[in-house]
Design a protein around this motif. Structure first.
Motif, PDB file in Angstrom:
ATOM      1  N   ARG A 530       0.925  -0.946   0.185  1.00 53.37           N
ATOM      2  CA  ARG A 530      -0.065  -0.008  -0.086  1.00 53.37           C
ATOM      3  C   ARG A 530       0.785   1.310  -0.035  1.00 53.37           C
ATOM      4  NH1 ARG A 530      -3.154   1.970   5.172  1.00 53.37           N
ATOM      5  NH2 ARG A 530      -1.004   2.505   5.599  1.00 53.37           N
ATOM      6  N   LEU A 531       0.373   2.369  -0.740  1.00 55.89           N
ATOM      7  CA  LEU A 531       1.232   3.427  -0.912  1.00 55.89           C
ATOM      8  C   LEU A 531       0.255   4.609  -0.762  1.00 55.89           C
ATOM      9  CD1 LEU A 531       3.914   5.139  -1.041  1.00 55.89           C
ATOM     10  CD2 LEU A 531       3.771   5.031  -3.624  1.00 55.89           C
ATOM     11  N   LEU A 532       0.447   5.659   0.131  1.00 60.44           N
ATOM     12  CA  LEU A 532      -0.392   6.776   0.398  1.00 60.44           C
ATOM     13  C   LEU A 532       0.547   7.936   0.320  1.00 60.44           C
ATOM     14  CD1 LEU A 532      -3.131   8.138   1.191  1.00 60.44           C
ATOM     15  CD2 LEU A 532      -2.426   7.750   3.583  1.00 60.44           C
ATOM     16  N   VAL A 533       0.177   8.865  -0.512  1.00 54.01           N
ATOM     17  CA  VAL A 533       0.917  10.213  -0.783  1.00 54.01           C
ATOM     18  C   VAL A 533      -0.177  11.250  -0.755  1.00 54.01           C
ATOM     19  CG1 VAL A 533       2.217  11.404  -2.339  1.00 54.01           C
ATOM     20  CG2 VAL A 533       2.526   8.793  -2.342  1.00 54.01           C
ATOM     21  N   SER A 534       0.502  12.303   0.273  1.00 53.09           N
ATOM     22  CA  SER A 534       0.032  13.687   0.085  1.00 53.09           C
ATOM     23  C   SER A 534       1.193  14.676   0.439  1.00 53.09           C
ATOM     24  CB  SER A 534      -1.100  13.913   1.308  1.00 53.09           C
ATOM     25  OG  SER A 534      -0.418  13.369   2.656  1.00 53.09           O
ATOM     26  N   SER A 535       0.676  16.026   0.722  1.00 56.27           N
ATOM     27  CA  SER A 535       1.717  17.036   0.688  1.00 56.27           C
ATOM     28  C   SER A 535       1.257  17.972   1.553  1.00 56.27           C
ATOM     29  CB  SER A 535       2.160  17.672  -0.655  1.00 56.27           C
ATOM     30  OG  SER A 535       1.197  18.320  -1.314  1.00 56.27           O
ATOM     31  N   THR A 536       2.122  18.852   1.935  1.00 61.81           N
ATOM     32  CA  THR A 536       1.994  20.199   2.773  1.00 61.81           C
ATOM     33  C   THR A 536       2.740  21.241   2.186  1.00 61.81           C
ATOM     34  OG1 THR A 536       1.650  19.179   4.828  1.00 61.81           O
ATOM     35  CG2 THR A 536       1.883  21.257   4.933  1.00 61.81           C
ATOM     36  N   GLU A 554       4.100   8.119 -10.151  1.00 57.66           N
ATOM     37  CA  GLU A 554       4.582   9.275 -10.606  1.00 57.66           C
ATOM     38  C   GLU A 554       3.836  10.670 -10.109  1.00 57.66           C
ATOM     39  OE1 GLU A 554       6.614   9.715 -13.010  1.00 57.66           O
ATOM     40  OE2 GLU A 554       7.085   7.362 -13.626  1.00 57.66           O
ATOM     41  N   LEU A 555       4.655  11.543  -9.646  1.00 57.25           N
ATOM     42  CA  LEU A 555       4.154  12.625  -9.002  1.00 57.25           C
ATOM     43  C   LEU A 555       4.337  13.887  -9.773  1.00 57.25           C
ATOM     44  CD1 LEU A 555       5.441  12.314  -5.243  1.00 57.25           C
ATOM     45  CD2 LEU A 555       3.391  11.410  -6.107  1.00 57.25           C
ATOM     46  N   GLU A 556       3.386  14.836  -9.740  1.00 53.64           N
ATOM     47  CA  GLU A 556       3.649  16.053 -10.556  1.00 53.64           C
ATOM     48  C   GLU A 556       3.530  17.152  -9.586  1.00 53.64           C
ATOM     49  OE1 GLU A 556       4.261  17.989 -14.133  1.00 53.64           O
ATOM     50  OE2 GLU A 556       3.876  15.937 -13.739  1.00 53.64           O
ATOM     51  N   LEU A 557       4.867  17.727  -9.325  1.00 53.15           N
ATOM     52  CA  LEU A 557       5.078  18.861  -8.561  1.00 53.15           C
ATOM     53  C   LEU A 557       4.823  20.288  -9.131  1.00 53.15           C
ATOM     54  CD1 LEU A 557       8.457  17.708  -6.841  1.00 53.15           C
ATOM     55  CD2 LEU A 557       6.162  17.045  -6.203  1.00 53.15           C
ATOM     56  N   ASN A 558       4.093  21.157  -8.206  1.00 50.14           N
ATOM     57  CA  ASN A 558       3.888  22.521  -8.782  1.00 50.14           C
ATOM     58  C   ASN A 558       4.963  23.419  -8.781  1.00 50.14           C
ATOM     59  OD1 ASN A 558       2.507  24.927  -9.325  1.00 50.14           O
ATOM     60  ND2 ASN A 558       0.982  24.563  -7.688  1.00 50.14           N
ATOM     61  N   PRO A 559       5.336  23.928  -9.938  1.00 50.34           N
ATOM     62  CA  PRO A 559       6.499  24.869  -9.990  1.00 50.34           C
ATOM     63  C   PRO A 559       6.445  25.964  -9.404  1.00 50.34           C
ATOM     64  CG  PRO A 559       5.478  24.592 -12.238  1.00 50.34           C
ATOM     65  CD  PRO A 559       4.666  23.515 -11.282  1.00 50.34           C
ATOM     66  N   GLU A 560       5.066  26.562  -9.054  1.00 48.88           N
ATOM     67  CA  GLU A 560       4.630  27.602  -8.484  1.00 48.88           C
ATOM     68  C   GLU A 560       5.070  27.535  -6.650  1.00 48.88           C
ATOM     69  OE1 GLU A 560       4.094  30.333 -10.114  1.00 48.88           O
ATOM     70  OE2 GLU A 560       4.443  29.206 -11.696  1.00 48.88           O
ATOM     71  N   VAL A 561       5.086  26.522  -6.246  1.00 47.25           N
ATOM     72  CA  VAL A 561       5.419  26.278  -4.923  1.00 47.25           C
ATOM     73  C   VAL A 561       6.868  25.764  -4.667  1.00 47.25           C
ATOM     74  CG1 VAL A 561       4.638  24.874  -3.055  1.00 47.25           C
ATOM     75  CG2 VAL A 561       3.107  25.299  -4.587  1.00 47.25           C
ATOM     76  N   PRO A 562       7.608  26.735  -4.163  1.00 47.92           N
ATOM     77  CA  PRO A 562       9.108  26.516  -4.062  1.00 47.92           C
ATOM     78  C   PRO A 562       9.375  25.531  -3.219  1.00 47.92           C
ATOM     79  CG  PRO A 562       8.477  28.649  -3.111  1.00 47.92           C
ATOM     80  CD  PRO A 562       7.327  28.190  -3.760  1.00 47.92           C
ATOM     81  N   GLU A 563       8.666  25.343  -1.954  1.00 44.05           N
ATOM     82  CA  GLU A 563       8.989  24.154  -1.086  1.00 44.05           C
ATOM     83  C   GLU A 563       7.816  23.628  -0.437  1.00 44.05           C
ATOM     84  OE1 GLU A 563      11.993  25.586   1.704  1.00 44.05           O
ATOM     85  OE2 GLU A 563      10.709  27.498   2.254  1.00 44.05           O
ATOM     86  N   GLY A 564       8.168  22.547   0.200  1.00 48.00           N
ATOM     87  CA  GLY A 564       6.886  21.908   1.050  1.00 48.00           C
ATOM     88  C   GLY A 564       7.394  20.454   1.654  1.00 48.00           C
ATOM     89  N   VAL A 565       6.596  19.699   1.866  1.00 50.30           N
ATOM     90  CA  VAL A 565       6.795  18.426   2.432  1.00 50.30           C
ATOM     91  C   VAL A 565       5.775  17.385   1.753  1.00 50.30           C
ATOM     92  CG1 VAL A 565       6.890  17.006   4.617  1.00 50.30           C
ATOM     93  CG2 VAL A 565       7.171  19.378   4.829  1.00 50.30           C
ATOM     94  N   LEU A 566       6.555  16.301   1.569  1.00 54.43           N
ATOM     95  CA  LEU A 566       5.748  15.051   1.073  1.00 54.43           C
ATOM     96  C   LEU A 566       5.765  13.986   2.023  1.00 54.43           C
ATOM     97  CD1 LEU A 566       7.676  14.605  -2.554  1.00 54.43           C
ATOM     98  CD2 LEU A 566       5.476  15.450  -2.211  1.00 54.43           C
ATOM     99  N   HIS A 567       4.473  13.871   2.253  1.00 51.69           N
ATOM    100  CA  HIS A 567       3.855  12.860   3.148  1.00 51.69           C
ATOM    101  C   HIS A 567       3.850  11.546   2.441  1.00 51.69           C
ATOM    102  CE1 HIS A 567       3.661  16.113   5.921  1.00 51.69           C
ATOM    103  NE2 HIS A 567       2.653  16.695   5.088  1.00 51.69           N
ATOM    104  N   VAL A 568       4.605  10.487   2.763  1.00 49.41           N
ATOM    105  CA  VAL A 568       4.569   9.057   2.091  1.00 49.41           C
ATOM    106  C   VAL A 568       4.187   7.962   3.276  1.00 49.41           C
ATOM    107  CG1 VAL A 568       5.761   7.704   0.588  1.00 49.41           C
ATOM    108  CG2 VAL A 568       6.122  10.055   0.391  1.00 49.41           C
ATOM    109  N   SER A 569       3.474   7.206   3.033  1.00 49.00           N
ATOM    110  CA  SER A 569       3.345   6.206   3.958  1.00 49.00           C
ATOM    111  C   SER A 569       3.108   4.873   3.022  1.00 49.00           C
ATOM    112  CB  SER A 569       1.735   6.418   4.722  1.00 49.00           C
ATOM    113  OG  SER A 569       1.463   5.235   5.645  1.00 49.00           O
ATOM    114  N   VAL A 595       9.109  14.128   3.923  1.00 49.73           N
ATOM    115  CA  VAL A 595      10.236  14.596   3.197  1.00 49.73           C
ATOM    116  C   VAL A 595      10.200  16.016   3.055  1.00 49.73           C
ATOM    117  CG1 VAL A 595      11.769  14.123   1.642  1.00 49.73           C
ATOM    118  CG2 VAL A 595      10.387  12.192   2.389  1.00 49.73           C
ATOM    119  N   PRO A 596      10.931  16.916   3.523  1.00 50.25           N
ATOM    120  CA  PRO A 596      10.756  18.337   3.063  1.00 50.25           C
ATOM    121  C   PRO A 596      11.742  18.307   1.582  1.00 50.25           C
ATOM    122  CG  PRO A 596      12.134  17.962   5.308  1.00 50.25           C
ATOM    123  CD  PRO A 596      11.767  16.621   4.709  1.00 50.25           C
ATOM    124  N   VAL A 597      10.980  18.954   0.799  1.00 52.11           N
ATOM    125  CA  VAL A 597      11.555  19.130  -0.450  1.00 52.11           C
ATOM    126  C   VAL A 597      11.605  20.541  -0.823  1.00 52.11           C
ATOM    127  CG1 VAL A 597      10.871  16.692  -1.237  1.00 52.11           C
ATOM    128  CG2 VAL A 597       9.384  18.771  -1.731  1.00 52.11           C
TER     129      VAL A 597
END
Length: 617
Positions: A530-536, A554-569, A595-597
């Motif tokens: 099982r894989l669950l993905v969300s972000s802050t 395959e994740l699609e990262l928003n180029p308008e958001v410079p940084e955040g956190v990927l939550h992966v379970s 994961v801070p990105v």
């Protein structure tokens, strides 16, 4: 589940590469449990070395400490476990706090205090807890993130013992652990307290695995309950925490490391198990039913509310209930996903709820890993399915500090206790800020009632006073409730880990899982992963969020958001690969990552996270 469901497609197994020499162990805080000696990797040559990257706020890390105890004892002449303490919260970078934690949780192996995460970075660790296995010649042979890996690691240890015994590179003998000198106090890292009808206090003396009854002065010992040694018998507890009174006068005890609820009768002295099996709950286990047949997971606090005992089930980020009338347990709120999400109780996310306090139509919650004060709102119509979760103070897993004022911008740091006050406000044991805080729902304001309390973990009202459990000072401290709050300078923090640089746009997420030797993925009843993905913030992800059964996305990262956190379970289930065994033993491997990105052009387009594997990337 459909037997014909297609098997999940696992992420590609890590490539076999040249053996990797283990990096040196460095940490500015120095070594604990070694008698003052500084150690290097050379000191462990000839032994199987297991590095346990942990931090003392993390319930999963505490689970791993307990998982490793049996392996540590069984292979004491060939295996050395070294804890690498890698802090999340600012308080956890305080060397004195690490010293306390090592004693509090009975860590009986050397610990490297790494407040600047130097060794964490050298080993490319991304999550608490992570275990790294190093062979007797000093090479990394395995890495496992999360809990539930003790069985696989023991199999690997046995293989390494045999291999290096044959090669002549195994060295048996005593390890470098040196026990610290014991300290005599009446209480040792007490957790929670309760005012008994007699006027005495009952305190969970967690490190000594006992309940202690104190006279009204909060100091004089009246009696001790429990043998003082870990155990799951009528005479034994294991790191008990929360306490609450039942209407019949019995006390319910959250027997945390026994994963059980016990009752204690202050009149007869009798102790009885009323919920839990002594085994830890895992994904896929029952979540309701006869209380003595359902596994629990690190119950940390309990409260009598709405005709039931509500349980802060810290180990699975949920609230459960136990009904004394029906002798049944059930999940009341939370999904087991770790984070801060409000709404209907069944859809809410928590992060290690550790304190409860009932007040009318609200059950207040100290949600420790989100540094938040939250509450359960009872439905106005009294319906059983209308409970809602609301956050009063706090914003998420990685924001914390000490800031008073409006609740929308106020900050706490890993609170463990909450107490309802007579005027409708709430006192919060703001544990890692060493403070007692107050939230007033009428004004929406947060203030500081007292500072210089050493890791307060609970508080009880006595007339016009509030008695605070100062866990790291091993005592109860009586305070007068002041008319006005004490002013303190505002401080804000974010988690100290460096962000991972990734490219905006498409990011390949691979959770690397390789079934341990002698095991295989269990696909008998459908997908076993099982894989669950969300972000802050949520806007970071333009695509790829949600749940699925493949361990890649395959994740699609928003180029308008410079940084955040990927939550992966992630979760994977494997079973012993023995065709002759009709009922093979099965094992669950699971881990949550935050994961801070930071989005940087031309940076990495793949993010590997190791759940379990050899020569892990």
């Amino acid at each position: 589940m459909n037997d014909a469901a297609p098997a999940p497609t696992p992420a590609p197994a890590p490539r076999r590469r040249a053996r990797v020499r283990a990096p040196e162990l460095i940490g500015k805080g120095g070594w604990l449990n070694t008698g003052g000696k500084d150690l290097t990797l050379a000191d462990f040559r000839g032994r199987v070395l297991i590095l346990d990257f942990w931090t003392f706020c993390c319930i999963n890390c505490l689970h791993v400490l307990d998982e490793l105890r049996e392996l540590e004892e069984k292979h004491r002449d060939t295996v050395v476990i070294v804890g690498v303490h890698s802090p999340k919260f600012v308080h956890e970078a305080d060397h004195a706090a690490v010293v306390d934690a090592v004693e509090r949780y009975e860590v009986h192996h050397p610990v490297l205090d790494d407040p600047e995460l130097a060794t964490w970075k050298q080993y490319a660790v991304r999550a608490w807890p992570t275990l790294v296995v190093i062979d007797p010649e000093g090479y990394v042979v395995a890495q496992h993130a999360g809990e539930g890996h003790a069985h696989a690691i023991e199999r690997l240890v046995e293989e390494l013992e045999a291999e290096h015994e044959a090669k002549g590179t195994l060295r048996r003998g005593d390890g470098p652990y040196v026990a610290p000198e014991p300290v005599a106090t009446d209480l040792r890292f007490p957790g929670k307290a309760l005012l008994l009808p007699s006027g005495n206090f009952l305190v969970s003396d967690s490190t000594r695995h006992q309940l202690v009854e104190l006279s009204p002065d909060g100091e004089t010992v009246v009696r001790r309950v429990g043998s003082g040694s870990r155990g799951f018998t009528a005479e034994s507890f294991s790191e008990p925490q929360g306490l609450t009174l039942l209407p019949d006068g019995r006390v319910v005890v959250a027997d945390t490391v026994n994963h059980a609820l016990r009752t204690f009768d202050p009149v007869t002295g009798a102790v009885e198990t009323v919920a839990g099996t002594g085994r830890q709950w895992w994904q896929g286990s029952p979540t309701s039913g006869p209380a003595l047949e359902v596994d629990l997971s690190s119950p940390w606090d309990v409260a009598w509310w709405q005709g039931k005992v509500w349980i802060a089930m810290a180990g699975v980020h949920q609230l459960w209930t136990w009904d004394p009338e029906t002798a049944a347990v059930a999940v009341a709120a939370g999904t087991t996903n770790e984070g801060l999400v409000d709404g209907p109780a069944a859809e809410a996310w928590f992060a290690q709820p550790s304190g409860l306090a009932a007040a009318g139509d609200r059950l207040w919650i100290a949600d420790s890993e989100t540094s938040a004060l939250r509450y359960v709102q009872a439905p106005a119509d009294g319906s059983a399915d209308g409970y809602a979760i609301v956050t009063a103070v706090g914003s998420g897993l990685f924001d914390f500090g000490h800031r008073d004022g409006d609740a929308a911008q106020a900050l706490l740091q890993h609170p463990l206790g909450v107490t309802a006050l007579p005027d409708g406000s709430v006192a919060v044991c703001d544990t890692y800020n060493h403070a007692l805080r107050r939230y007033d729902p009428a004004t929406g304001q947060v203030s500081t009632l007292a500072t210089d309390l050493r890791e307060p973990s609970d508080a009880v009202l006595v007339d016009d006073d509030i008695v605070v459990v100062e866990s790291a000072r091993h005592r109860l401290t009586r305070l007068r409730l002041p008319e006005e709050a004490v002013r303190v300078d505002a401080v804000a923090h974010r988690t100290r880990r460096a962000a991972t640089e990734v490219a905006p746009g498409t990011l390949r997420l691979d959770v690397v899982f390789q079934a341990p030797a002698g095991q295989k993925l269990d696909t008998r009843y459908g997908p076993s992963t099982r894989l669950l993905v969300s972000s802050t913030p949520p806007e970071l992800l333009l695509g790829g969020e949600g749940q699925g059964t493949d361990l890649f996305r395959e994740l699609e990262l928003n180029p308008e958001v410079p940084e955040g956190v990927l939550h992966v379970s992630a979760m994977a289930a494997s079973c012993d690969d023995d065709p002759a065994n009709e009922y093979p033993a099965c094992h669950v491997h699971q881990q949550d990552w935050g994961v801070p990105v930071r989005l940087v052009p031309d940076a990495a387009t793949r993010l590997p996270l190791v759940l379990a594997g050899l020569d892990a990337e």
